[in-house]
Design an enzyme around this catalytic site. Structure first.
Site, short mmCIF file in Angstrom:
data_model
loop_
_atom_site.label_atom_id
_atom_site.label_comp_id
_atom_site.label_asym_id
_atom_site.label_seq_id
_atom_site.Cartn_x
_atom_site.Cartn_y
_atom_site.Cartn_z
N GLN A 12 -8.36 -9.65 -1.45
CA GLN A 12 -8.84 -11.04 -1.43
C GLN A 12 -9.37 -11.41 -0.04
OE1 GLN A 12 -5.82 -14.05 -2.15
NE2 GLN A 12 -7.35 -15.64 -2.50
N ASP A 34 -10.04 1.46 2.10
CA ASP A 34 -9.09 0.99 1.09
C ASP A 34 -8.59 2.22 0.34
OD1 ASP A 34 -8.66 -2.11 -0.25
OD2 ASP A 34 -7.95 -0.39 -1.42
N ASP A 52 -5.56 5.89 2.59
CA ASP A 52 -4.21 5.38 2.37
C ASP A 52 -3.65 5.03 3.74
OD1 ASP A 52 -1.52 4.94 2.00
OD2 ASP A 52 -1.22 6.68 0.68
N TYR A 141 9.04 -8.84 0.30
CA TYR A 141 7.79 -9.16 1.00
C TYR A 141 8.09 -9.89 2.31
CZ TYR A 141 3.22 -11.52 1.66
OH TYR A 141 2.04 -12.00 2.15
N LYS A 145 7.52 -8.96 6.31
CA LYS A 145 6.70 -9.80 7.19
C LYS A 145 7.46 -10.12 8.48
CE LYS A 145 2.89 -9.94 4.92
NZ LYS A 145 1.78 -9.11 5.41
P1 NAD Z 1 -4.76 -8.05 -1.74
O1 NAD Z 1 -3.61 -7.64 -2.57
O2 NAD Z 1 -5.83 -8.88 -2.35
O3 NAD Z 1 -5.47 -6.77 -1.13
C1 NAD Z 1 -4.73 -5.71 -0.56
C2 NAD Z 1 -5.64 -4.48 -0.52
O4 NAD Z 1 -4.87 -3.42 0.04
C3 NAD Z 1 -6.11 -4.03 -1.91
O5 NAD Z 1 -7.51 -3.85 -1.90
C4 NAD Z 1 -5.38 -2.69 -2.12
O6 NAD Z 1 -6.16 -1.74 -2.82
C5 NAD Z 1 -5.15 -2.25 -0.68
N1 NAD Z 1 -3.99 -1.35 -0.51
C6 NAD Z 1 -2.78 -1.40 -1.09
N2 NAD Z 1 -2.02 -0.37 -0.64
C7 NAD Z 1 -2.77 0.31 0.23
C8 NAD Z 1 -2.55 1.46 1.03
N3 NAD Z 1 -1.40 2.14 1.00
N4 NAD Z 1 -3.56 1.91 1.81
C9 NAD Z 1 -4.75 1.25 1.85
N5 NAD Z 1 -5.02 0.16 1.12
C10 NAD Z 1 -4.03 -0.30 0.32
O7 NAD Z 1 -4.16 -8.75 -0.44
P2 NAD Z 1 -4.82 -9.90 0.45
O8 NAD Z 1 -4.58 -11.18 -0.22
O9 NAD Z 1 -6.18 -9.52 0.85
O10 NAD Z 1 -3.83 -9.87 1.70
C11 NAD Z 1 -4.07 -9.05 2.83
C12 NAD Z 1 -2.95 -9.29 3.82
O11 NAD Z 1 -2.84 -10.69 4.10
C13 NAD Z 1 -1.56 -8.85 3.34
O12 NAD Z 1 -0.81 -8.37 4.45
C14 NAD Z 1 -0.94 -10.14 2.85
O13 NAD Z 1 0.46 -10.11 2.93
C15 NAD Z 1 -1.51 -11.12 3.84
N6 NAD Z 1 -1.49 -12.50 3.32
C16 NAD Z 1 -2.25 -12.86 2.23
C17 NAD Z 1 -2.17 -14.14 1.74
C18 NAD Z 1 -2.95 -14.58 0.53
O14 NAD Z 1 -2.74 -15.70 0.04
N7 NAD Z 1 -3.89 -13.78 0.03
C19 NAD Z 1 -1.33 -15.08 2.37
C20 NAD Z 1 -0.56 -14.68 3.45
C21 NAD Z 1 -0.67 -13.39 3.94
N1 SER Z 2 -0.22 -15.70 -1.04
C1 SER Z 2 0.86 -14.85 -0.59
C2 SER Z 2 1.82 -14.60 -1.69
O1 SER Z 2 1.98 -15.49 -2.52
C3 SER Z 2 1.58 -15.52 0.56
O2 SER Z 2 1.86 -14.59 1.51
O3 SER Z 2 2.41 -13.56 -1.72
#
Ligand code: NAD
Ligand code: SER
Length: 314
Positions: A12, A34, A52, A141, A145
């Site tokens: 995302q 990815d 990975d 999770y 963090k």
């Molecule tokens: P997401 O789940 O949309 O995307 C994660 C990506 O990581 C995916 O494309 C997946 O294929 C890839 N992935 C998973 N395991 C992997 C591995 N071993 N090696 C390489 N790639 C791998 O997550 P996001 O929403 O883009 O979030 C990214 C970061 O931001 C995360 O650390 C998440 O905790 C943090 N975050 C996101 C949000 C949110 O609302 N989206 C909020 C707070 C924090």
């Molecule tokens: N959007 C994220 C979750 O709900 C917050 O880190 O996991």
């Protein structure tokens, strides 16, 4: 000129961050990686590799091959997926961060790592949640963090690695779907509003959580990485927020554009328990003071923009 590597680039956040960084620093200088293959929009516009992020050797080779000096580490499992498989969440989230920090130490890279409102727990003051406070999360999770924030602080203090990070709230965007979080309802609601005119929410109507629209999140990412390091006290754990939303409040906002929109509730106890353990409103004054953070979108402008984009592409 920076040479950047992004892990988890297809998610995302990554689907927004890759084009923004390529625009800022040059397409050839941003390596998207990815676990899975991504669409041609990413793979043909600049360097792309399947990687990975828990594979320390493959990661190090990639960093050396592309002469990377900055890593945006996005690969992770999110909160709801993490509760389905806690062991895997620990292995992916901590294994990949350890691999990133080690290669950063050896190759002198800067590192961005996102933390989350999920780092807080049921004992944390909820409204407002201070920058420095009790951190005892109830999810795997959240545990990864908090451990990640501390590990990044350690690599900075012990080895001088330029680590930086933000505690993101729930992020709202169109494009790549959210990846299994507790805040996913705030994205799903828009898709269902446009396609079906109704949405069944997995959280209670009054569950309040911090949120942010993705354009602001990308600005925050760029802002913290460009910030003057001498001014950063809370390097790896800045609270940042833009709005506080409940399902009933966001449904009201959507009704300003789709008057017949209907919401009902089928509460998922697992995700509800996670949401109940997170803050109602975090205090992001440290980010505002230390590096000038401030969002552009509130609930009303975000909802209008989301609906305009989803309606126009539908
Ligand atoms: P997401 O789940 O949309 O995307 C994660 C990506 O990581 C995916 O494309 C997946 O294929 C890839 N992935 C998973 N395991 C992997 C591995 N071993 N090696 C390489 N790639 C791998 O997550 P996001 O929403 O883009 O979030 C990214 C970061 O931001 C995360 O650390 C998440 O905790 C943090 N975050 C996101 C949000 C949110 O609302 N989206 C909020 C707070 C924090
Ligand atoms: N959007 C994220 C979750 O709900 C917050 O880190 O996991």
């Amino acid at each position: 000129m920076k040479h950047i590597l992004i892990t988890g680039a297809g998610g995302q956040i990554g689907s927004w961050l890759v084009p923004r960084l390529r625009e800022l620093y040059g397409e050839a200088n941003v390596v998207a990686t990815d676990l899975r293959d991504l669409g041609t929009e990413v793979t043909e516009a600049g360097p792309f590799e399947i990687l990975d992020a828990t594979d320390a050797n493959a990661l190090a080779q990639c960093v050396i091959r592309h002469r990377v000096d900055t890593v945006y580490h996005l690969a992770a499992l999110l909160s709801a997926t993490g509760e389905q498989n806690p062991k895997l969440a620990w292995e992916v989230n901590m294994g990949s961060l350890e691999a990133v920090l080690e290669v950063a130490r050896e190759q002198r890279c800067a590192v961005f790592t996102p933390s989350s409102i999920g780092a807080f727990g049921p004992d944390t003051p909820k409204n407002p949640t201070p920058q420095d406070t009790i951190m005892r999360p109830a999810t795997m999770y959240g545990i990864t963090k908090v451990a990640g924030e501390l590990l990044c602080d350690y690599y900075h203090a012990r080895y001088g690695v330029d680590t930086r990070g933000l505690r993101f709230p729930g992020l709202i965007s169109y494009g790549a779907p959210p990846g299994g979080g507790t805040t996913d309802w705030a994205v799903d609601i828009f898709y269902k509003a446009v396609s079906e005119g109704r949405y069944t929410c997995f959280l209670r109507s009054d569950s309040q959580l911090d949120m942010m629209y993705m354009p602001d999140a990308i600005d925050a990412l760029v802002g913290i990485m460009e910030a003057n390091p001498d001014k950063l006290v809370h390097r790896n754990a800045f609270n940042v927020t833009a709005m506080q939303l409940t399902p009933e409040g966001l449904a009201d906002e959507i009704r300003k554009h789709i008057p017949d929109f209907r919401i009902d509730y089928d509460v998922d106890p697992v995700r509800q328990a996670i949401a109940d353990s997170w803050p109602d409103r975090i205090d992001d004054s440290a980010a505002r003071e230390e590096w000038g953070w401030g969002p552009n979108f509130d609930g009303a402008t975000m909802a209008a923009d989301m609906l305009e984009h989803l309606t126009n592409t539908d």
